[in-house]
Scaffold this motif. Structure first.
Motif, PDB file in Angstrom:
ATOM      1  N   CYS A  22       0.971  -1.120  -0.095  1.00  0.00           N
ATOM      2  CA  CYS A  22      -0.086  -0.217  -0.438  1.00  0.00           C
ATOM      3  C   CYS A  22       0.913   1.331   0.176  1.00  0.00           C
ATOM      4  O   CYS A  22       1.377   1.591   0.855  1.00  0.00           O
ATOM      5  CB  CYS A  22      -1.276  -0.256   1.454  1.00  0.00           C
ATOM      6  N   ALA A  23       1.269   2.123  -0.693  1.00  0.00           N
ATOM      7  CA  ALA A  23       1.781   3.251  -1.307  1.00  0.00           C
ATOM      8  C   ALA A  23       0.409   4.545  -0.342  1.00  0.00           C
ATOM      9  O   ALA A  23      -0.447   4.962  -0.612  1.00  0.00           O
ATOM     10  CB  ALA A  23       1.952   3.587  -1.924  1.00  0.00           C
ATOM     11  N   ALA A  24       1.063   5.146   0.372  1.00  0.00           N
ATOM     12  CA  ALA A  24       0.495   6.326   0.594  1.00  0.00           C
ATOM     13  C   ALA A  24       1.506   7.596   0.282  1.00  0.00           C
ATOM     14  O   ALA A  24       2.428   7.489   0.392  1.00  0.00           O
ATOM     15  CB  ALA A  24       0.082   6.441   2.230  1.00  0.00           C
ATOM     16  N   SER A  25       0.358   8.824   0.678  1.00  0.00           N
ATOM     17  CA  SER A  25       1.515  10.071   0.934  1.00  0.00           C
ATOM     18  C   SER A  25       2.610   9.984   2.127  1.00  0.00           C
ATOM     19  O   SER A  25       1.736   9.415   2.889  1.00  0.00           O
ATOM     20  CB  SER A  25       0.005  11.597   0.811  1.00  0.00           C
ATOM     21  N   ARG A  26       4.300  11.079   1.190  1.00  0.00           N
ATOM     22  CA  ARG A  26       4.751  11.249   2.647  1.00  0.00           C
ATOM     23  C   ARG A  26       4.300  11.664   3.826  1.00  0.00           C
ATOM     24  O   ARG A  26       4.428  11.196   5.330  1.00  0.00           O
ATOM     25  CB  ARG A  26       5.959  11.993   2.146  1.00  0.00           C
ATOM     26  N   VAL A  27       3.639  12.352   3.689  1.00  0.00           N
ATOM     27  CA  VAL A  27       2.713  13.179   5.198  1.00  0.00           C
ATOM     28  C   VAL A  27       1.908  12.141   5.811  1.00  0.00           C
ATOM     29  O   VAL A  27       2.731  12.220   6.925  1.00  0.00           O
ATOM     30  CB  VAL A  27       2.045  15.021   4.736  1.00  0.00           C
ATOM     31  N   ILE A  28       1.557  11.531   5.242  1.00  0.00           N
ATOM     32  CA  ILE A  28       0.845  10.149   6.376  1.00  0.00           C
ATOM     33  C   ILE A  28       1.408   9.029   6.600  1.00  0.00           C
ATOM     34  O   ILE A  28       1.179   8.782   7.477  1.00  0.00           O
ATOM     35  CB  ILE A  28      -0.408  10.414   5.393  1.00  0.00           C
ATOM     36  N   PHE A  29       1.856   8.642   5.660  1.00  0.00           N
ATOM     37  CA  PHE A  29       3.277   7.982   5.765  1.00  0.00           C
ATOM     38  C   PHE A  29       3.574   7.943   6.907  1.00  0.00           C
ATOM     39  O   PHE A  29       3.935   7.044   8.124  1.00  0.00           O
ATOM     40  CB  PHE A  29       3.873   7.043   4.550  1.00  0.00           C
ATOM     41  N   MET A  34      -0.182   3.016  10.342  1.00  0.00           N
ATOM     42  CA  MET A  34      -1.160   2.085   9.492  1.00  0.00           C
ATOM     43  C   MET A  34      -1.609   0.848   9.561  1.00  0.00           C
ATOM     44  O   MET A  34      -0.754   0.396  10.811  1.00  0.00           O
ATOM     45  CB  MET A  34       0.135   2.098   8.129  1.00  0.00           C
ATOM     46  N   ALA A  35      -2.226   0.480   8.663  1.00  0.00           N
ATOM     47  CA  ALA A  35      -3.201  -0.536   9.028  1.00  0.00           C
ATOM     48  C   ALA A  35      -3.594  -1.204   7.598  1.00  0.00           C
ATOM     49  O   ALA A  35      -4.085  -0.438   6.915  1.00  0.00           O
ATOM     50  CB  ALA A  35      -3.987  -0.668   9.985  1.00  0.00           C
ATOM     51  N   TRP A  36      -4.024  -3.031   8.211  1.00  0.00           N
ATOM     52  CA  TRP A  36      -4.349  -3.224   7.074  1.00  0.00           C
ATOM     53  C   TRP A  36      -5.503  -3.762   7.661  1.00  0.00           C
ATOM     54  O   TRP A  36      -6.112  -4.341   8.655  1.00  0.00           O
ATOM     55  CB  TRP A  36      -3.686  -4.265   6.670  1.00  0.00           C
ATOM     56  N   TYR A  37      -6.572  -3.958   7.178  1.00  0.00           N
ATOM     57  CA  TYR A  37      -7.920  -4.151   6.898  1.00  0.00           C
ATOM     58  C   TYR A  37      -8.393  -4.870   6.132  1.00  0.00           C
ATOM     59  O   TYR A  37      -7.994  -5.200   5.016  1.00  0.00           O
ATOM     60  CB  TYR A  37      -9.418  -2.569   7.379  1.00  0.00           C
ATOM     61  N   ARG A  38     -10.313  -5.393   6.362  1.00  0.00           N
ATOM     62  CA  ARG A  38     -10.637  -6.759   5.371  1.00  0.00           C
ATOM     63  C   ARG A  38     -11.686  -6.418   5.515  1.00  0.00           C
ATOM     64  O   ARG A  38     -12.237  -6.720   6.305  1.00  0.00           O
ATOM     65  CB  ARG A  38      -9.774  -7.722   5.459  1.00  0.00           C
ATOM     66  N   GLN A  39     -12.228  -6.875   4.448  1.00  0.00           N
ATOM     67  CA  GLN A  39     -14.085  -7.373   4.377  1.00  0.00           C
ATOM     68  C   GLN A  39     -14.197  -8.272   3.348  1.00  0.00           C
ATOM     69  O   GLN A  39     -13.864  -8.685   2.476  1.00  0.00           O
ATOM     70  CB  GLN A  39     -14.656  -5.564   4.192  1.00  0.00           C
ATOM     71  N   ALA A  40     -15.104  -9.107   4.392  1.00  0.00           N
ATOM     72  CA  ALA A  40     -15.655 -10.299   3.416  1.00  0.00           C
ATOM     73  C   ALA A  40     -16.519 -10.024   2.891  1.00  0.00           C
ATOM     74  O   ALA A  40     -17.557  -9.120   3.650  1.00  0.00           O
ATOM     75  CB  ALA A  40     -15.372 -11.427   4.765  1.00  0.00           C
ATOM     76  N   ASN A  96      -4.952   1.770   5.639  1.00  0.00           N
ATOM     77  CA  ASN A  96      -5.718   3.155   5.859  1.00  0.00           C
ATOM     78  C   ASN A  96      -4.826   3.024   7.306  1.00  0.00           C
ATOM     79  O   ASN A  96      -4.114   2.678   7.877  1.00  0.00           O
ATOM     80  CB  ASN A  96      -7.378   3.134   6.707  1.00  0.00           C
ATOM     81  N   THR A  97      -5.161   4.587   8.254  1.00  0.00           N
ATOM     82  CA  THR A  97      -4.408   4.446   8.913  1.00  0.00           C
ATOM     83  C   THR A  97      -5.150   3.887  10.129  1.00  0.00           C
ATOM     84  O   THR A  97      -6.453   3.446   9.836  1.00  0.00           O
ATOM     85  CB  THR A  97      -4.323   6.131   9.329  1.00  0.00           C
ATOM     86  N   ASP A  98      -3.986   3.587  11.335  1.00  0.00           N
ATOM     87  CA  ASP A  98      -5.521   3.209  12.287  1.00  0.00           C
ATOM     88  C   ASP A  98      -4.748   3.809  13.802  1.00  0.00           C
ATOM     89  O   ASP A  98      -4.367   4.741  14.255  1.00  0.00           O
ATOM     90  CB  ASP A  98      -4.199   2.467  13.457  1.00  0.00           C
ATOM     91  N   PRO A  99      -6.588   4.891  13.693  1.00  0.00           N
ATOM     92  CA  PRO A  99      -7.622   4.256  13.413  1.00  0.00           C
ATOM     93  C   PRO A  99      -7.958   4.818  12.538  1.00  0.00           C
ATOM     94  O   PRO A  99      -7.174   5.800  11.601  1.00  0.00           O
ATOM     95  CB  PRO A  99      -8.942   4.854  14.655  1.00  0.00           C
ATOM     96  N   TYR A 100      -9.027   4.166  11.012  1.00  0.00           N
ATOM     97  CA  TYR A 100      -8.602   4.358   9.675  1.00  0.00           C
ATOM     98  C   TYR A 100      -9.308   5.877   9.417  1.00  0.00           C
ATOM     99  O   TYR A 100     -10.450   7.149  10.625  1.00  0.00           O
ATOM    100  CB  TYR A 100      -9.744   4.287   9.392  1.00  0.00           C
TER     101      TYR A 100
END
Length: 114
Positions: A22-29, A34-40, A96-100
């Motif tokens: 996952c690539a994100a902007s430098r400021v945010i990163f 950062m986190a990984w989420y999933r939705q089944a 996304n971020t954590d929390p998103y």
């Protein structure tokens, strides 16, 4: 608007491995955990793994010992190494971020066949 670009999903047999990125902007990163989420299908989105700016990690119980989250500051990228995949891991994976706090990207589909 900050963009999150997820990649690396695919179809894999049970027991196999995939690495998501996952690539994100430098400021945010550089400033946010950062986190990984999933939705089944027919399920709520859940947090899978998270990493702070100093590298501390946390995982949901179902993936502990199988998934590893890392971040590369030089590339503003967060990774999710997924090993010993199970059919229950089938989902669309998002970062996304954590929390998103950011608009969700399109995610990347992970399908694990039995």
């Amino acid at each position: 608007q900050v963009q999150l670009v997820e990649a690396g999903g695919g179809l894999v047999q049970a027991g196999g491995s995939l690495t998501l990125s996952c690539a994100a902007s430098r400021v945010i990163f550089s400033l946010r955990p950062m986190a990984w989420y999933r939705q089944a299908p027919d399920k709520q989105r859940e947090l899978v793994a998270a990493i702070t700016t100093v590298g501390s990690t946390k995982y949901t119980d179902s993936v502990k010992g199988r998934f590893t989250i890392t971040r590369d500051g030089a590339k503003n990228t967060v990774f999710l190494q997924m090993n010993s995949l199970k059919p229950d891991d089938t989902a669309v994976y998002y970062c996304n971020t954590d929390p998103y706090t950011l608009t969700w990207g399109q995610g990347t589909q992970v399908t694990v066949s039995s």
